[in-house]
Design an enzyme around this catalytic site. Structure first.
Site, short mmCIF file in Angstrom:
data_model
loop_
_atom_site.label_atom_id
_atom_site.label_comp_id
_atom_site.label_asym_id
_atom_site.label_seq_id
_atom_site.Cartn_x
_atom_site.Cartn_y
_atom_site.Cartn_z
N ASN A 1 -7.07 -11.60 47.55
CA ASN A 1 -7.87 -10.97 46.50
C ASN A 1 -7.85 -9.46 46.74
OD1 ASN A 1 -9.86 -10.06 44.77
ND2 ASN A 1 -11.57 -11.03 45.88
N LYS B 1 -9.12 -7.15 44.93
CA LYS B 1 -10.34 -6.48 44.42
C LYS B 1 -9.95 -5.21 43.64
CE LYS B 1 -12.76 -8.42 48.32
NZ LYS B 1 -13.93 -8.42 49.16
N HIS C 1 -16.74 -15.09 42.17
CA HIS C 1 -16.73 -14.39 43.47
C HIS C 1 -18.11 -13.78 43.72
CE1 HIS C 1 -15.79 -11.45 46.56
NE2 HIS C 1 -14.73 -12.20 46.84
N GLU D 1 -19.05 -11.03 44.81
CA GLU D 1 -19.24 -9.65 44.34
C GLU D 1 -19.57 -9.63 42.85
OE1 GLU D 1 -15.61 -8.06 45.93
OE2 GLU D 1 -16.42 -8.29 47.96
N GLU E 1 -17.10 -19.20 50.51
CA GLU E 1 -17.14 -17.84 51.04
C GLU E 1 -18.59 -17.49 51.38
OE1 GLU E 1 -13.49 -15.50 49.79
OE2 GLU E 1 -14.98 -15.19 48.24
N GLY F 1 -16.08 -9.16 54.00
CA GLY F 1 -15.91 -7.73 54.24
C GLY F 1 -16.77 -7.19 55.37
N SER G 1 -13.65 -12.55 55.98
CA SER G 1 -13.05 -11.88 57.14
C SER G 1 -11.97 -12.72 57.83
CB SER G 1 -14.15 -11.45 58.13
OG SER G 1 -15.05 -10.55 57.50
C1 PEP Z 1 -13.11 -11.98 49.58
O1 PEP Z 1 -13.34 -10.97 48.98
O2 PEP Z 1 -12.93 -13.03 48.94
C2 PEP Z 1 -13.08 -11.95 51.03
C3 PEP Z 1 -13.09 -13.08 51.67
O3 PEP Z 1 -13.04 -10.71 51.61
P1 PEP Z 1 -12.76 -10.38 53.17
O4 PEP Z 1 -11.57 -11.20 53.58
O5 PEP Z 1 -12.49 -8.92 53.21
O6 PEP Z 1 -13.98 -10.76 53.93
#
Ligand code: PEP
Length: 253
Positions: free
Chosen positions: A11, A13, A98, A100, A170, A176, A216
């Site tokens: 992703n 973003k 997601h 976010e 997630e 992040g 992460s």
């Molecule tokens: C994501 O945005 O779906 C995500 C898992 O981000 P990150 O890997 O940076 O934690």
């Protein structure tokens, strides 16, 4: 025994200009060419880069996905993008719900449900994101939060509708932040999600749905996560931006 093909999805973003996205996609397609017979790979660039990236990946098995969509087919909805528009830009998949989007753009379980419906009608694979916040986990609400997200997000679908569905667990506190759920924490939730899917849609569908872990994921933790039962892939944010790093994650075996 159902064989769930692993899926590693990046992703991107709100990162990368059109040219940067095209360059990264081409590099990724070359770097992962030796494993795409065993692993599905997807990248989700920004809307503006989708058609260009799809065009460059035309001969590659690397899939292109959108990061969001709007559920109406077309109309006076300034700034929105429909499922058919994603298809016309070469997308095969779309990330929906997601955290976010839930956190900053008023995404709710109800809008997620409409978006999944629109994606399925257009033939897109929905990558349906669920997950609890840190305070919800600390208050021992992880399972009840997931219950609600799954129940409302998938309300009124039949098992047949959901054949292509991908779920991404997630935990919001791991996105992040550099904090990863331990492989055991992730496994526990993935198994729970499969039980929820079984209860609502039956054992066959539950056994065939891929459940990705996101939060992460990095080259040094992906193998352990992927070795756990019920973890069928990864949704990768930050570490998907660099083609070499993302390729190491795709080469998790
Ligand atoms: C994501 O945005 O779906 C995500 C898992 O981000 P990150 O890997 O940076 O934690």
């Amino acid at each position: 025994m159902v064989n769930r093909r692993p899926l590693i999805a990046g992703n991107w973003k709100m990162f990368k200009t059109c040219q940067e996205a095209v360059d990264a996609a081409i590099q990724i397609s070359v770097l992962v060419a030796d494993v795409v017979s065993d692993v599905d790979v997807m990248v989700a660039p920004t809307f503006t880069a989708l058609a260009l990236v799809s065009d460059k990946l035309e001969d590659s098995p690397v899939l292109v996905g959108g990061q969001n969509l709007y559920w109406e087919k077309e109309g006076a909805y300034t700034g929105q993008i429909s499922a058919d528009m994603l298809v016309s830009a070469g997308c095969k998949c779309v990330i929906i719900g997601h955290s976010e989007r839930r956190q900053y753009f008023n995404e709710t379980d109800e809008t997620v449900n409409k978006k999944i419906k629109a994606a399925i009608s257009a033939g897109l694979v929905p990558v349906f994101c669920v997950g609890e916040t840190e305070s919800e986990r600390e208050a021992a609400k992880t399972f009840s939060v997931l219950d609600k997200q799954v129940q409302k997000g998938l309300e009124a679908f039949s098992p047949d509708d959901l054949k292509s569905l991908v779920v991404a667990y997630e935990p919001v506190w791991a996105i992040g932040t550099g904090k990863t759920a331990t492989s055991e924490q992730a496994r526990e939730v993935h198994s729970y999600l499969r039980v929820l899917l079984d209860r609502s849609f039956g054992a066959d569908l539950a056994a065939s749905i891929r459940i990705l872990y996101g939060g992460s994921v990095k080259p040094d933790n992906v193998s352990e996560l992927m070795s756990m039962e019920d973890i069928d892939g990864a949704l990768v944010g930050g570490a998907s931006l660099d083609p070499e790093t993302f390729s190491k994650i795709v080469h998790f075996k």
